[in-house]
Design an enzyme around this catalytic site. Structure first.
Site, mmCIF file in Angstrom:
data_model
loop_
_atom_site.group_PDB
_atom_site.id
_atom_site.type_symbol
_atom_site.label_atom_id
_atom_site.label_comp_id
_atom_site.label_asym_id
_atom_site.label_seq_id
_atom_site.Cartn_x
_atom_site.Cartn_y
_atom_site.Cartn_z
ATOM 1 N N ARG A 253 0.860 -1.188 0.000
ATOM 2 C CA ARG A 253 0.000 0.000 0.000
ATOM 3 C C ARG A 253 0.893 1.233 0.000
ATOM 4 O O ARG A 253 1.919 1.279 0.673
ATOM 5 C CB ARG A 253 -0.946 0.001 1.198
ATOM 6 N N HIS A 257 -1.574 2.888 7.142
ATOM 7 C CA HIS A 257 -2.743 2.066 7.452
ATOM 8 C C HIS A 257 -4.001 2.922 7.383
ATOM 9 O O HIS A 257 -5.029 2.481 6.881
ATOM 10 C CB HIS A 257 -2.593 1.451 8.840
ATOM 11 N N TYR A 265 7.173 2.538 10.989
ATOM 12 C CA TYR A 265 7.564 1.132 10.867
ATOM 13 C C TYR A 265 8.063 0.787 9.461
ATOM 14 O O TYR A 265 8.436 -0.351 9.195
ATOM 15 C CB TYR A 265 6.363 0.230 11.217
#
Length: 336
Positions: A253, A257, A265
């Site tokens: 992606r 998120h 991360y």
């Protein structure tokens, strides 16, 4: 070379004719532009709730849904569902209005980004519950089996959803009941911020299929043609009474998120994916390199889609909001 559409038979390279290739590109471009524009619009503060963007994963939804129709095939999505909705032919303007919380939205502004649905297109809905889609698909697949109409039910879920008991139970039930279902695990590497390489036991989602007695395959999610081929085999098997299949699609992606995710991360993987692996760029290179389509044809689609997205945003901004009188409507459904 002129910008005329080749219609003289099926592509030797990909097994798709010119119109099908154009449709695939249009779907992927629409998903990409829809999500890129939402990234900009969400930053204005005018969109309520959370938004989880699908940019970068376009080849997965498009490759799978190219084999589905609106009349008999159904799909259950995830919290990252915009791409699935577009690939399943949900109206783009109604989607944008829904995300803006307007009454002209596909769910009258009551669902928002994570709950877009359109049963007339076989879109059972995006779902804020991780692993919530596979059980729904088992029910839909059972209904199709009882009707005997050749319908197929597809569940998309992520690498995080692959570890949910609901998903594993659904895989087992689909196998035991020999259901016409396809389970598509979109492994983008992270369940929120938890790396799949740490959280997925055995290292492969597709390998779990063997435990349930169904075929399992891993495909390159940056390659539309790889996804299209694997999904075609799975859908054909399901229609013919061959039972369920598990497909693991590896991809990345392009955004966090959720909008606002700082992504501490991740390192440079997104930049590399955009530069070297992008599904739209690879599709363009493939079809223009073989002469199946021209750059002019694809550029024309780019322009048309850009106009569509501009119109969708403009109309959503001025559409009416739900009123207090709308509060108690759409709570129950009558089957009479």
């Amino acid at each position: 070379m002129t910008d005329t559409l080749r219609t003289s038979g099926v592509s030797r390279a990909h097994g798709l004719d010119g119109p099908a290739l154009l449709d695939a590109y249009r779907t992927m471009r629409t998903i990409r532009d829809f999500e890129e524009r939402l990234h900009e619009e969400f930053a204005t503060g005018d969109i309520p709730g959370f938004v989880h963007l699908y940019a970068g994963e376009e080849a997965s939804a498009t490759g799978v849904c190219a084999h589905l129709d609106d009349e008999r095939d159904v799909l259950a999505s995830t919290h990252r569902g915009h791409g699935h909705c577009i690939a399943k032919n949900v109206d783009v303007k109604a989607m944008m209005a829904e995300i803006y919380g307007r009454t002209t939205g596909s769910c009258h502004g009551k669902g928002g980004s994570m709950h877009i649905a359109d049963l007339s297109k076989g879109m059972l809905g995006a779902n804020g519950i991780v692993g919530g889609g596979p059980p729904l698909v088992c029910g839909a697949a059972l209904a199709a089996k009882v009707r005997g109409d050749g319908g197929v039910a597809v569940a998309f879920f992520g690498d995080g959803g692959s570890n949910q008991g609901t998903t594993l139970e659904s895989l087992n039930l689909a196998s035991v009941w020999h259901l016409p279902a396809v389970f598509v695990a979109e492994n983008n590497g992270y369940a929120e911020a938890t790396a799949a390489e740490w959280s997925v036991g055995g290292g492969s989602i597709a390998a779990r299929a063997a435990a349930f007695g169904m075929p399992g395959v891993t495909v390159d999610g940056f390659d539309f043609f790889a996804v299209h081929e694997a999904a075609g085999e799975a859908v054909e098997r399901a229609r013919a009474g061959g039972g369920p299949t598990l497909i693991e699609v590896g991809l990345t992606r392009y955004y966090g998120h959720f909008e606002g995710d700082q992504q501490t991360y991740r390192a440079d993987e997104v930049q590399r994916a955009r530069a070297e692996l992008d599904c739209l760029t690879r599709f363009r290179t493939a079809v223009t390199g073989t002469g199946e389509l021209t750059a002019g044809q694809l550029d024309a689609i780019d322009s048309e889609v850009a106009t569509l997205i501009d119109e969708a945003v403009a109309e959503a901004r001025v559409a009416p909001l739900p009123t207090r009188a709308d509060l108690e409507t759409d709570v129950y459904i009558s089957y009479t």
